[in-house]
Design an enzyme around this catalytic site. Structure first.
Site, PDB file in Angstrom:
ATOM      1  N   GLY A  86     -11.164   2.471  -0.735  1.00 47.00           N
ATOM      2  CA  GLY A  86     -10.229   3.551  -0.459  1.00 47.00           C
ATOM      3  C   GLY A  86      -9.190   3.684  -1.558  1.00 47.00           C
ATOM      4  O   GLY A  86      -8.470   2.724  -1.851  1.00 47.00           O
ATOM      5  N   ALA A  87      -9.137   4.866  -2.180  1.00 45.66           N
ATOM      6  CA  ALA A  87      -8.157   5.117  -3.236  1.00 45.66           C
ATOM      7  C   ALA A  87      -7.156   6.169  -2.792  1.00 45.66           C
ATOM      8  O   ALA A  87      -6.748   7.032  -3.554  1.00 45.66           O
ATOM      9  CB  ALA A  87      -8.864   5.567  -4.522  1.00 45.66           C
ATOM     10  N   GLY A  88      -6.745   6.069  -1.521  1.00 45.74           N
ATOM     11  CA  GLY A  88      -5.696   6.930  -1.008  1.00 45.74           C
ATOM     12  C   GLY A  88      -4.334   6.304  -1.231  1.00 45.74           C
ATOM     13  O   GLY A  88      -4.160   5.442  -2.103  1.00 45.74           O
TER      14      GLY A  88
ATOM     15  N   ILE B   7      -2.487   4.144   0.554  1.00 49.69           N
ATOM     16  CA  ILE B   7      -2.394   2.696   0.780  1.00 49.69           C
ATOM     17  C   ILE B   7      -3.132   1.935  -0.315  1.00 49.69           C
ATOM     18  O   ILE B   7      -2.619   0.960  -0.878  1.00 49.69           O
ATOM     19  CB  ILE B   7      -2.946   2.329   2.165  1.00 49.69           C
TER      20      ILE B   7
ATOM     21  N   ALA C  98      -8.998  -0.249   2.915  1.00 49.28           N
ATOM     22  CA  ALA C  98      -7.860   0.657   3.073  1.00 49.28           C
ATOM     23  C   ALA C  98      -8.369   2.091   3.173  1.00 49.28           C
ATOM     24  O   ALA C  98      -8.075   2.932   2.337  1.00 49.28           O
ATOM     25  CB  ALA C  98      -6.897   0.509   1.896  1.00 49.28           C
TER      26      ALA C  98
ATOM     27  N   ASP D  19       2.387   8.301  15.148  1.00 50.94           N
ATOM     28  CA  ASP D  19       1.009   8.226  14.671  1.00 50.94           C
ATOM     29  C   ASP D  19      -0.020   8.521  15.762  1.00 50.94           C
ATOM     30  O   ASP D  19      -1.188   8.768  15.455  1.00 50.94           O
ATOM     31  CB  ASP D  19       0.721   6.836  14.095  1.00 50.94           C
TER      32      ASP D  19
ATOM     33  N   HIS E 201      24.631  16.559 -15.037  1.00 46.17           N
ATOM     34  CA  HIS E 201      23.921  16.180 -16.259  1.00 46.17           C
ATOM     35  C   HIS E 201      24.516  14.891 -16.815  1.00 46.17           C
ATOM     36  O   HIS E 201      25.732  14.738 -16.843  1.00 46.17           O
ATOM     37  CB  HIS E 201      24.061  17.287 -17.304  1.00 46.17           C
TER      38      HIS E 201
END
Length: 488
Positions: free
Chosen positions: A191-193, A195, A287, A330, A462
């Site tokens: 998983g390369a999301g 997480i 993940a 969730d 600035h």
């Protein structure tokens, strides 16, 4: 006789504990049921505090300090030698941060007179909540408490995949990945999301070779295409080996003379062009996402409606199909983000008290706490194109920002998308330094229906990184000062 409360909250994560506190502020008697225990210590805060947002950010910060001290600090005229990693102390710092925040929530609950029940909470018929003890060695008679209103906030758990079952500290989920006792030489991540990228960044900075196996054909498909392309470029430059269109078919723990390792078999490719391959890594992190933690949230006869994924059905104010029963965080529709759950908790408390409660779901910010940071809010370009909405865009690079130059962090850009007719801001996307903080300015602007011209006419201090947001707004009308104009 069972105890009675105005409100019982199941779950003490960012959604649940915030809802509980807000209910007491509005004059209600509140109890909170939560099952997160570390050793003999009850730990309020849910996954976010105990095994997610907070400990991962502590490790991200520590690992970035270590890496920048070793690799980058010399350019500022600072000489260091013999920089060493003390992983045990780094982990101890992470754990102390968590404990301090646990104690902070404990203190808030005590000052608010919120009664805490340690155990598994289950919704029963008739606005009752069963609290089952967590001691598996002895039978425990569940306690039943009555509530006029019930808020379900059970959170989420990592998704398991059959091809890579968890095993000891070798094949782990995101929680286990925060507790390695040594830096693996080769680390695989399924998983390369969000997480996967954050955990991969931590261990890459500390010296691991990191391979990410991603099933999707495109990188960070939920983000703006231009931002995702720049992110992939930067992460690859940092040494993250990101492999797309990969389906892990099997992960096997093997024992050799040097200890345990994991053989990862996978298929890569699509549309008939698929090849078989494998890698051997020292540790494997799974993940691939999270799912609602609702497996035992209600009794069979409660009547609560959930979908096939375990998501609790709610309306726009988080009411379930049952009278005076709400669900937040969730466990309901929408992105699984702590701040989204917290806002839902406040909304529900306001609704229960008879006040006006609302969450603006169109302005939920998303952040990836890598280096560079990635953040966005609102619509992406491809989403606007799909909807047929005409828009103008303004892009400003951090390389042209004075503060970014001064701090030596010039990678990335800020992009603003504005309606072609009304100029109202429809989306803001950024990659670069401190984007997790700058995105909030975009959230405020969009919440008030601001136009890009409103931002362009607002005075920014600035030198600041936030000036990049100001000039991106100016760029919508081709008026950015600190970039050369393209000759037409």
């Amino acid at each position: 006789m069972s105890k009675k409360y105005d409100v019982v909250v199941i779950g003490a994560g960012p959604a649940g504990y915030v809802a509980a506190i807000r209910c007491t502020q509005l004059g209600m008697k509140v109890a909170c049921v939560d099952k997160w225990v570390t050793g003999q210590r009850h730990c309020l805060g849910g996954t976010c505090l105990n095994a997610g947002c907070i400990p991962s950010k502590a490790l991200l910060e520590s690992s970035e300090l270590y890496h920048s001290t070793r690799e980058d600090i010399q350019k500022f005229g600072i000489k260091v030698s013999a920089v060493e990693l003390d992983l045990e102390k780094m982990m101890a710092h992470k754990d102390q941060v968590v404990r301090d925040l646990n104690q902070g929530i404990d203190g808030l609950f005590k000052s608010s007179n919120i009664e805490v029940f340690t155990g598994h909470g289950k919704l029963l018929q008739g606005n009752k909540v069963e609290v089952a003890g967590l001691d598996k060695t002895a039978p425990v008679v569940p306690e039943v408490i009555d509530a006029q209103h019930i808020i379900l906030a059970p959170g989420s758990v990592p998704v398991d995949i059959g091809a890579a079952p968890l095993q000891d500290d070798i094949i782990v989920d995101s929680t286990g990945a925060l507790a390695f006792k040594e830096v693996p030489k080769r680390l695989g991540i399924v998983g390369a999301g969000i997480i996967g990228l954050e955990l991969g960044s931590v261990w890459r900075r500390l010296g691991a070779e990191v391979i990410l196996f991603e099933a999707q054909d495109s990188f960070l498909a939920m983000a703006d295409d231009q931002i995702a392309k720049e992110a992939q470029k930067q992460f690859t430059k940092q040494g993250l080996d990101i492999r797309l269109s990969v389906r892990v078919t099997r992960a096997t723990v093997e024992t050799g003379s040097d200890g345990n390792s994991v053989r990862v078999d996978y298929q890569q490719g699509s549309d008939g062009d698929v090849r078989e391959a494998s890698e051997v890594v020292d540790k494997l992190i799974v993940a691939v996402g999270r799912r609602p933690n609702t497996d035992r949230i209600c009794s069979d006869d409660s009547g609560l409606i959930l979908d096939e994924w375990g998501v609790i059905h709610v309306d726009e104010q988080c009411r379930t199909n049952l009278p005076e029963v709400y669900a937040i965080g969730d466990a309901v529709k929408g992105p699984m983000l702590a701040h989204k759950g917290s806002e839902e908790g406040i909304m529900v408390a306001e609704v229960i008290a008879g006040h006006v409660g609302k969450v603006n779901y169109a302005t939920i910010p998303s952040v990836i706490y890598t280096h560079p940071e990635i953040a966005w809010i609102g619509s992406t370009e491809h989403h606007l194109k799909d909807l047929g909405i005409d828009y103008h865009r303004g892009v400003f690079p951090f390389a042209a920002n004075g503060r970014a130059r001064a701090v030596g962090n010039t990678v990335g850009m800020i992009k603003i998308l504005a309606d072609a007719t009304t100029d109202r801001i429809l989306g803001v996307h950024m990659i670069g330094p401190n984007c997790s903080e700058i995105i909030s300015a975009a959230g405020v602007a969009m919440s008030f229906g601001a136009s890009s011209e409103d931002i362009a006419m607002t005075m920014f201090a600035h030198p600041t990184l936030a000036e990049a947001f100001h000039e991106a707004a100016q760029a919508v009308a081709d008026g950015a000062i600190h970039v050369a104009r393209t000759r037409k």
